[in-house]
Enzyme design. Structure first.
Site, PDB file in Angstrom:
ATOM      1  N   LYS A  22       3.896 -12.403  35.961  1.00  0.00           N
ATOM      2  CA  LYS A  22       3.968 -13.615  36.783  1.00  0.00           C
ATOM      3  C   LYS A  22       2.678 -13.800  37.588  1.00  0.00           C
ATOM      4  CE  LYS A  22       6.020 -13.520  41.047  1.00  0.00           C
ATOM      5  NZ  LYS A  22       5.169 -14.120  42.079  1.00  0.00           N
ATOM      6  N   ASN A  23       2.245 -12.724  38.249  1.00  0.00           N
ATOM      7  CA  ASN A  23       1.103 -12.877  39.155  1.00  0.00           C
ATOM      8  C   ASN A  23      -0.218 -13.058  38.414  1.00  0.00           C
ATOM      9  OD1 ASN A  23       2.805 -12.750  41.289  1.00  0.00           O
ATOM     10  ND2 ASN A  23       2.183 -10.723  42.004  1.00  0.00           N
ATOM     11  N   ARG A  93       4.264 -19.977  47.251  1.00  0.00           N
ATOM     12  CA  ARG A  93       2.937 -19.858  47.867  1.00  0.00           C
ATOM     13  C   ARG A  93       1.798 -19.856  46.857  1.00  0.00           C
ATOM     14  NH1 ARG A  93       1.156 -17.705  52.477  1.00  0.00           N
ATOM     15  NH2 ARG A  93      -0.422 -16.769  51.155  1.00  0.00           N
ATOM     16  N   CYS A 117       6.151 -16.354  55.626  1.00  0.00           N
ATOM     17  CA  CYS A 117       7.311 -16.249  54.755  1.00  0.00           C
ATOM     18  C   CYS A 117       8.040 -14.980  55.116  1.00  0.00           C
ATOM     19  CB  CYS A 117       6.905 -16.284  53.292  1.00  0.00           C
ATOM     20  SG  CYS A 117       6.049 -14.816  52.785  1.00  0.00           S
ATOM     21  N   ARG A 122       1.295 -14.802  56.533  1.00  0.00           N
ATOM     22  CA  ARG A 122       0.421 -14.758  55.350  1.00  0.00           C
ATOM     23  C   ARG A 122      -0.712 -15.764  55.483  1.00  0.00           C
ATOM     24  NH1 ARG A 122       4.047 -13.805  50.115  1.00  0.00           N
ATOM     25  NH2 ARG A 122       2.020 -13.334  49.225  1.00  0.00           N
ATOM     26  N   PRO A 123      -1.764 -15.361  56.197  1.00  0.00           N
ATOM     27  CA  PRO A 123      -2.872 -16.287  56.441  1.00  0.00           C
ATOM     28  C   PRO A 123      -3.672 -16.578  55.165  1.00  0.00           C
ATOM     29  CG  PRO A 123      -3.426 -14.092  57.234  1.00  0.00           C
ATOM     30  CD  PRO A 123      -2.008 -14.027  56.758  1.00  0.00           C
ATOM     31  N   VAL A 124      -4.454 -17.654  55.206  1.00  0.00           N
ATOM     32  CA  VAL A 124      -5.324 -17.985  54.063  1.00  0.00           C
ATOM     33  C   VAL A 124      -6.772 -18.150  54.519  1.00  0.00           C
ATOM     34  CG1 VAL A 124      -3.568 -19.000  52.561  1.00  0.00           C
ATOM     35  CG2 VAL A 124      -4.692 -20.431  54.280  1.00  0.00           C
ATOM     36  N   ASP A 125      -7.089 -17.549  55.693  1.00  0.00           N
ATOM     37  CA  ASP A 125      -8.441 -17.701  56.250  1.00  0.00           C
ATOM     38  C   ASP A 125      -9.524 -17.255  55.272  1.00  0.00           C
ATOM     39  OD1 ASP A 125      -7.088 -15.179  56.797  1.00  0.00           O
ATOM     40  OD2 ASP A 125      -8.893 -14.555  57.867  1.00  0.00           O
ATOM     41  N   ASP A 308       4.715  -4.827  46.044  1.00  0.00           N
ATOM     42  CA  ASP A 308       5.804  -5.552  45.391  1.00  0.00           C
ATOM     43  C   ASP A 308       6.873  -4.638  44.792  1.00  0.00           C
ATOM     44  OD1 ASP A 308       4.693  -7.913  46.131  1.00  0.00           O
ATOM     45  OD2 ASP A 308       3.907  -8.452  44.165  1.00  0.00           O
ATOM     46  N   ARG A 400      12.949 -16.529  41.014  1.00  0.00           N
ATOM     47  CA  ARG A 400      11.562 -16.994  41.175  1.00  0.00           C
ATOM     48  C   ARG A 400      10.613 -16.108  40.387  1.00  0.00           C
ATOM     49  NH1 ARG A 400       9.387 -16.142  46.456  1.00  0.00           N
ATOM     50  NH2 ARG A 400       7.602 -16.227  45.103  1.00  0.00           N
TER      51      ARG A 400
HETATM   52  C1  UD1 Z   1      -0.450 -11.472  46.018  1.00  0.00           C
HETATM   53  C2  UD1 Z   1       0.769 -11.452  45.142  1.00  0.00           C
HETATM   54  C3  UD1 Z   1       1.937 -10.796  45.888  1.00  0.00           C
HETATM   55  C4  UD1 Z   1       1.525  -9.421  46.394  1.00  0.00           C
HETATM   56  C5  UD1 Z   1       0.218  -9.485  47.169  1.00  0.00           C
HETATM   57  C6  UD1 Z   1      -0.327  -8.115  47.519  1.00  0.00           C
HETATM   58  C7  UD1 Z   1       0.531 -13.363  43.697  1.00  0.00           C
HETATM   59  C8  UD1 Z   1       0.997 -14.705  43.314  1.00  0.00           C
HETATM   60  N1  UD1 Z   1       1.104 -12.810  44.777  1.00  0.00           N
HETATM   61  O1  UD1 Z   1      -0.136 -12.265  47.178  1.00  0.00           O
HETATM   62  O2  UD1 Z   1       3.034 -10.698  44.996  1.00  0.00           O
HETATM   63  O3  UD1 Z   1       2.533  -8.916  47.258  1.00  0.00           O
HETATM   64  O4  UD1 Z   1      -0.796 -10.147  46.403  1.00  0.00           O
HETATM   65  O5  UD1 Z   1      -0.532  -7.362  46.374  1.00  0.00           O
HETATM   66  O6  UD1 Z   1      -0.296 -12.773  43.033  1.00  0.00           O
HETATM   67  N2  UD1 Z   1      -4.712 -11.837  54.064  1.00  0.00           N
HETATM   68  C9  UD1 Z   1      -5.523 -12.270  55.087  1.00  0.00           C
HETATM   69  N3  UD1 Z   1      -6.218 -13.443  54.939  1.00  0.00           N
HETATM   70  C10 UD1 Z   1      -6.159 -14.175  53.785  1.00  0.00           C
HETATM   71  C11 UD1 Z   1      -5.337 -13.721  52.745  1.00  0.00           C
HETATM   72  C12 UD1 Z   1      -4.631 -12.536  52.903  1.00  0.00           C
HETATM   73  O7  UD1 Z   1      -5.593 -11.629  56.141  1.00  0.00           O
HETATM   74  O8  UD1 Z   1      -6.818 -15.230  53.715  1.00  0.00           O
HETATM   75  C13 UD1 Z   1      -3.946 -10.576  54.205  1.00  0.00           C
HETATM   76  C14 UD1 Z   1      -2.453 -10.751  53.963  1.00  0.00           C
HETATM   77  O9  UD1 Z   1      -1.762 -11.159  55.135  1.00  0.00           O
HETATM   78  C15 UD1 Z   1      -2.034  -9.363  53.499  1.00  0.00           C
HETATM   79  C16 UD1 Z   1      -3.251  -8.899  52.719  1.00  0.00           C
HETATM   80  O10 UD1 Z   1      -4.335  -9.710  53.162  1.00  0.00           O
HETATM   81  O11 UD1 Z   1      -1.821  -8.511  54.618  1.00  0.00           O
HETATM   82  C17 UD1 Z   1      -3.114  -9.023  51.233  1.00  0.00           C
HETATM   83  O12 UD1 Z   1      -2.616 -10.313  50.890  1.00  0.00           O
HETATM   84  P1  UD1 Z   1      -2.974 -11.049  49.553  1.00  0.00           P
HETATM   85  O13 UD1 Z   1      -3.552 -10.094  48.575  1.00  0.00           O
HETATM   86  O14 UD1 Z   1      -3.766 -12.270  49.869  1.00  0.00           O
HETATM   87  O15 UD1 Z   1      -1.545 -11.525  49.027  1.00  0.00           O
HETATM   88  P2  UD1 Z   1      -1.325 -12.771  48.106  1.00  0.00           P
HETATM   89  O16 UD1 Z   1      -2.539 -12.991  47.279  1.00  0.00           O
HETATM   90  O17 UD1 Z   1      -0.788 -13.901  48.906  1.00  0.00           O
END
Ligand code: UD1
Length: 422
Positions: A22-23, A93, A117, A122-125, A308, A400
């Site tokens: 999936k991922n 997401r 969530c 879950r920031p996207v910065d 996961d 999902r």
């Molecule tokens: C992806 C996976 C999810 C998995 C996660 C960690 C998909 C669709 N989802 O989620 O199943 O649990 O990787 O292996 O592939 N963070 C920041 N800033 C950002 C983005 C992330 O601080 O801009 C932090 C997050 O809060 C978290 C860490 O970085 O603590 C890792 O998150 P991230 O790898 O981004 O998770 P996803 O890509 O959302």
């Protein structure tokens, strides 16, 4: 909505095949936006997140056609839309992965900012900083990320935050950098197999990327990307969940269609916890006899134990012969499953990001509520081992991310029934 009724303590045996990842599939589907021709993705799992992304891409002018052998054909028929549907994004997401491709190929994007969530903030910065470094003008307006750009320009970008690299952030920035003018260097990139697989697809489309599978990616931008055909890697999270199902019932099964190398740390920990493993080129057989031995688990970025499957490990360790600890360095607050596992008779306490699991001799069926995708899987595993009937509510979470996990487990001998809520 529906729930799953599980009659516990049935014996599992036989062989089960893992579906496509999936991922890996989700960010690959998003890069259809970049391609000048059709993309054919083989082995795309049939699950709700994929269906949601098909709808989201449809509204963005990307037509999806299902072909035999779980092949999904994606082709841009209208390159004008730049606004992603909110309602669909709220359901998943990973839809945020359209941001990089939209900005790079269409020069604009309006994508709603994903909220927190159940597994935490879950920031996207890092996604936004990476795209801004490539020259996109990004603002947040009324809860939306509004991005505009001419041709993006290569840059040096660091993508690791305090919790390590970001997986979908790497996907977003990489899939934009491939069309940027000049060179981009991404440091602190995610090294997960799903990112390597996305990179392989981009290479097949004509992108120039070096360093896949390492934290430093070097991208030389190209002017256009073509269509391509690519087979999605097997789902290592689903495979691990199935192996843990046999480990919790202390049975023997084989999981085929896997890449054992993607499961390294998981297999090592399963062996420490008392399972015998036989590993073939694309299969793993587990024979779990005797008691579960306690083991300490820390979820970490790849190649560590994936976050996961942290919840599924906790379900298994709740029946261990002693005390284990479980930590999650990726999502330190991901412990909502603890209360529900305790409802089934587990003894788990958590504080300051560490769960202490004191093994019990038996679990007993109860009605439990799934709060997120992987927590649901943990509750299903606990239900397999519990005495009597377990009802797992809110099956929409499980659906999902798993291609009918209940059907796969029933074929191995489990007894579970999907029922509609009244
Ligand atoms: C992806 C996976 C999810 C998995 C996660 C960690 C998909 C669709 N989802 O989620 O199943 O649990 O990787 O292996 O592939 N963070 C920041 N800033 C950002 C983005 C992330 O601080 O801009 C932090 C997050 O809060 C978290 C860490 O970085 O603590 C890792 O998150 P991230 O790898 O981004 O998770 P996803 O890509 O959302």
């Amino acid at each position: 909505m529906s729930h799953l009724k599980i009659t516990g303590r049935r014996r599992l045996s036989g062989t089960v095949r893992a579906s496509g990842s999936k991922n890996a599939a989700l960010p690959m589907m998003a890069v259809a936006i970049l391609a000048d021709g059709p993309l054919r993705l083989e082995g795309v799992p049939r699950l709700d997140d994929v269906r949601t992304l098909v709808d989201l891409l449809g509204a963005l002018g990307v037509e999806a056609t299902h072909e035999p052998d779980d092949t999904l054909r994606l082709e841009t028929v209208d390159p004008k839309p730049t606004r992603a549907d909110d309602e669909l994004l709220r359901r998943m997401r990973a839809g945020f992965c359209v941001l990089g491709p939209l900005v790079a190929r269409r020069g604009a994007a309006v994508v709603s900012l994903p909220g927190g969530c159940a597994i935490g903030d879950r920031p996207v910065d890092l996604h936004l900083a990476g795209l801004a470094a490539l020259g996109a003008d990004i603002t947040i307006e009324h809860g939306y990320v509004v991005a505009r750009a001419g041709r993006l320009t290569g840059a040096a970008i660091h993508l690791a935050g305090p919790r390590g690299p970001t997986v979908t952030g790497t996907a977003n920035v990489l899939s934009a950098a491939v069309l940027a003018r000049g060179e981009t260097t991404i440091t602190g990139a995610a090294v997960e197999p799903e990112i390597v697989d996305l990179g392989q697809l981009l290479l097949a489309m004509g992108a120039k990327i070096e360093g896949l599978g390492t934290p430093t990616l070097r991208v030389t931008g190209v002017d256009r990307l073509s269509g391509a055909t690519h087979r999605v890697i097997p789902d290592r999270i689903e495979a691990a969940t199935l192996l843990l199902a046999a480990a919790i019932t202390r049975d023997s099964i084989a999981v085929t269609g896997v890449v054992p190398g993607h499961l390294g740390e998981v297999l090592a920990k399963l062996a420490t916890a008392g399972s015998a493993l036989e590993i073939g080129p694309d299969w793993v057989r587990i024979a779990a006899g005797g008691a579960v031995r306690p083991v300490d688990i820390t979820a970490e970025p790849y190649p560590g134990v994936p976050t996961d499957i942290q919840a599924q490990w906790m379900a298994m360790l709740s029946l261990a012969d002693g005390r284990s600890t479980v930590r999650d360095r990726v999502f330190p607050g991901r412990f909502m499953h603890v209360a529900e596992l305790n409802r089934l008779g587990a003894r788990i306490e958590h504080a300051d990001g560490t769960a202490v699991v004191t093994g019990v001799s038996r679990l007993t069926g109860a009605t439990v509520t799934a709060t997120d995708l992987r927590a649901s899987a943990a509750l299903v595993l606990a239900g397999l081992a519990a005495e009597g009937e377990t009802v797992v509510r809110h099956l929409e979470h499980l659906d999902r991310g798993y291609q009918r996990l209940d059907e796969k487990l029933n074929r191995l001998g489990a007894e579970m029934e999907r029922c509609d809520d009244d």
